[in-house]
Design a protein around this motif. Structure first.
Motif, PDB file in Angstrom:
ATOM      1  N   SER A 150       0.826  -1.343  -0.056  1.00 20.96           N
ATOM      2  CA  SER A 150      -0.127   0.013   0.138  1.00 20.96           C
ATOM      3  C   SER A 150       0.749   1.040   0.002  1.00 20.96           C
ATOM      4  O   SER A 150       1.771   1.264   0.843  1.00 20.96           O
ATOM      5  N   SER A 182      -7.816   6.853   0.425  1.00 26.39           N
ATOM      6  CA  SER A 182      -8.365   5.833  -0.239  1.00 26.39           C
ATOM      7  C   SER A 182      -7.465   4.606  -0.736  1.00 26.39           C
ATOM      8  O   SER A 182      -7.685   3.479  -1.042  1.00 26.39           O
ATOM      9  N   ALA A 183      -6.106   5.055  -1.110  1.00 22.70           N
ATOM     10  CA  ALA A 183      -5.331   4.310  -1.620  1.00 22.70           C
ATOM     11  C   ALA A 183      -4.976   3.042  -0.644  1.00 22.70           C
ATOM     12  O   ALA A 183      -4.945   1.940  -0.933  1.00 22.70           O
ATOM     13  N   GLU A 186      -8.232   0.872  -0.416  1.00 20.78           N
ATOM     14  CA  GLU A 186      -8.249   0.090  -1.532  1.00 20.78           C
ATOM     15  C   GLU A 186      -7.560  -1.271  -1.471  1.00 20.78           C
ATOM     16  O   GLU A 186      -7.736  -2.186  -1.867  1.00 20.78           O
ATOM     17  N   GLY A 190     -10.737  -3.193  -0.687  1.00 19.40           N
ATOM     18  CA  GLY A 190     -11.321  -3.016  -1.842  1.00 19.40           C
ATOM     19  C   GLY A 190     -11.281  -4.359  -2.415  1.00 19.40           C
ATOM     20  O   GLY A 190     -10.397  -5.095  -2.168  1.00 19.40           O
ATOM     21  N   THR A 192     -11.940  -5.692  -6.406  1.00 17.32           N
ATOM     22  CA  THR A 192     -11.815  -5.210  -7.935  1.00 17.32           C
ATOM     23  C   THR A 192     -13.047  -6.174  -8.702  1.00 17.32           C
ATOM     24  O   THR A 192     -13.113  -7.245  -8.223  1.00 17.32           O
ATOM     25  N   TYR A 205     -16.054  -4.061  -4.904  1.00 21.98           N
ATOM     26  CA  TYR A 205     -16.345  -2.950  -3.918  1.00 21.98           C
ATOM     27  C   TYR A 205     -14.997  -1.972  -3.976  1.00 21.98           C
ATOM     28  O   TYR A 205     -13.799  -2.421  -3.967  1.00 21.98           O
ATOM     29  N   SER A 206     -15.234  -0.650  -3.914  1.00 22.99           N
ATOM     30  CA  SER A 206     -14.170   0.346  -4.163  1.00 22.99           C
ATOM     31  C   SER A 206     -14.581   1.502  -2.852  1.00 22.99           C
ATOM     32  O   SER A 206     -15.420   2.298  -3.078  1.00 22.99           O
ATOM     33  N   GLY A 208     -13.718   4.399  -0.108  1.00 20.03           N
ATOM     34  CA  GLY A 208     -13.032   5.722   0.084  1.00 20.03           C
ATOM     35  C   GLY A 208     -12.285   5.934   1.266  1.00 20.03           C
ATOM     36  O   GLY A 208     -12.192   4.984   2.241  1.00 20.03           O
ATOM     37  N   ASP A 242     -16.370   2.951   5.535  1.00 20.84           N
ATOM     38  CA  ASP A 242     -16.211   2.151   4.190  1.00 20.84           C
ATOM     39  C   ASP A 242     -15.404   0.966   4.677  1.00 20.84           C
ATOM     40  O   ASP A 242     -15.491  -0.178   3.970  1.00 20.84           O
ATOM     41  N   SER A 246     -16.989  -3.145   3.804  1.00 24.52           N
ATOM     42  CA  SER A 246     -16.144  -4.012   2.827  1.00 24.52           C
ATOM     43  C   SER A 246     -16.733  -5.510   3.140  1.00 24.52           C
ATOM     44  O   SER A 246     -16.928  -6.042   3.823  1.00 24.52           O
TER      45      SER A 246
END
Length: 274
Positions: A150, A182-183, A186, A190, A192, A205-206, A208, A242, A246
């Motif tokens: 990350s 967010s990085a 994710e 997250g 994809t 799921y994305s 924030g 968020d 997830s």
């Protein structure tokens, strides 16, 4: 005659004042010597160590596992030309210390709940922690930049209530909150569309950025000697926002517990000569 006597008296008085002023100019004024703190024999004082912890296998996991953890603390740093950095546990006012964290690789094949996800490489986070201590209360915030799996920014903030039953024992208890960009979210929360297509459990799921958890922490420190100390921690975090939404957490657990115990050693070094 009287005028002449008065004139002579004024001349004598003036001469006395001039000579007194000249004498006073020759005598240095009395001053109180300024207090000079004794020089620290070291340029840097560090505390390092290691221990074992029982913690979630990954963020949002429903299973815990035993893991090693490092202990690192900067107590003192003096660089020529700069004000020294001090971080004693008895200091009052502002303090700064480095903050770092290592997150081991998340390998999807090790956990059935993560089937279909890509692996997340190990991440090293580096940053700083700022605190302000007044009496028995210490608010603080730590912010770190990630490198590796990350590249997001993550951090924590909290409020410590400090209790020292004796000079070698210290207990702290207080609330905690964690946040991330967010990085970071994710990378660890997250999913994809391609991963969702491969997974039997997870939907795309994305997430924030923002606050990701709230909780509390109890920590303890016992100094066996001036160099050695036993340290421990019990922490609880409830994932929120968020992070809690997830799919990874939905098949795992939003309640995260961590227990640590370790041994540390404090030492000083000279870096810039005598």
């Amino acid at each position: 005659m009287e005028m002449k006597s008065m004139r002579l008296g004024l001349i004598a008085l003036s001469a006395t004042m001039v000579s007194g002023a000249a004498l006073a100019a020759d005598i240095p004024p009395r001053t109180t010597p300024a207090y000079v703190a004794p020089a620290n024999p070291y340029d840097i004082i560090l505390e390092i160590g290691a221990g074992a912890q029982v913690a979630p296998a990954y963020e949002g996991a429903s299973v815990n596992q035993a893991q090693p953890f490092p202990v690192f603390k900067l107590h003192y740093l003096a660089i020529p030309g700069f004000a020294p950095i001090t971080n004693s546990r008895f200091d009052q006012g502002f303090s700064f210390s480095p903050s770092f964290r290592y997150i081991s690789k998340r390998k999807a094949s090790d956990y059935s709940q993560l089937a279909g996800l890509n692996d997340v490489d190990a991440t090293f986070e580096l940053g700083g922690k700022f605190a302000y201590t007044f009496g028995i209360i210490r608010p603080w915030v730590a912010v770190r930049q990630g490198f590796g799996g990350s590249d997001g920014v993550v951090g924590e903030t909290g409020l410590d209530f400090i209790w020292r039953p004796d000079p070698v024992m210290e207990l702290t208890l207080g609330p905690r909150a964690s946040f991330a960009t967010s990085a970071y979210m994710e990378a660890y929360f997250g999913v994809t569309p391609a991963e969702a297509a491969r997974s039997p459990f997870l939907t795309a799921y994305s997430p924030g950025g923002g606050f990701k958890g709230v909780g509390a922490e109890l920590s303890a420190r016992y100094e066996v000697s001036s160099e050695w100390a036993v340290v421990g921690k019990l922490a609880y975090e409830k994932l929120i926002g968020d992070a809690a939404d997830s799919p990874i957490v939905k098949v795992g657990d939003e309640n995260q517990w961590t227990a640590q115990v370790g041994l540390s050693y404090k030492f000083g070094m000279r870096l810039f000569g005598n």
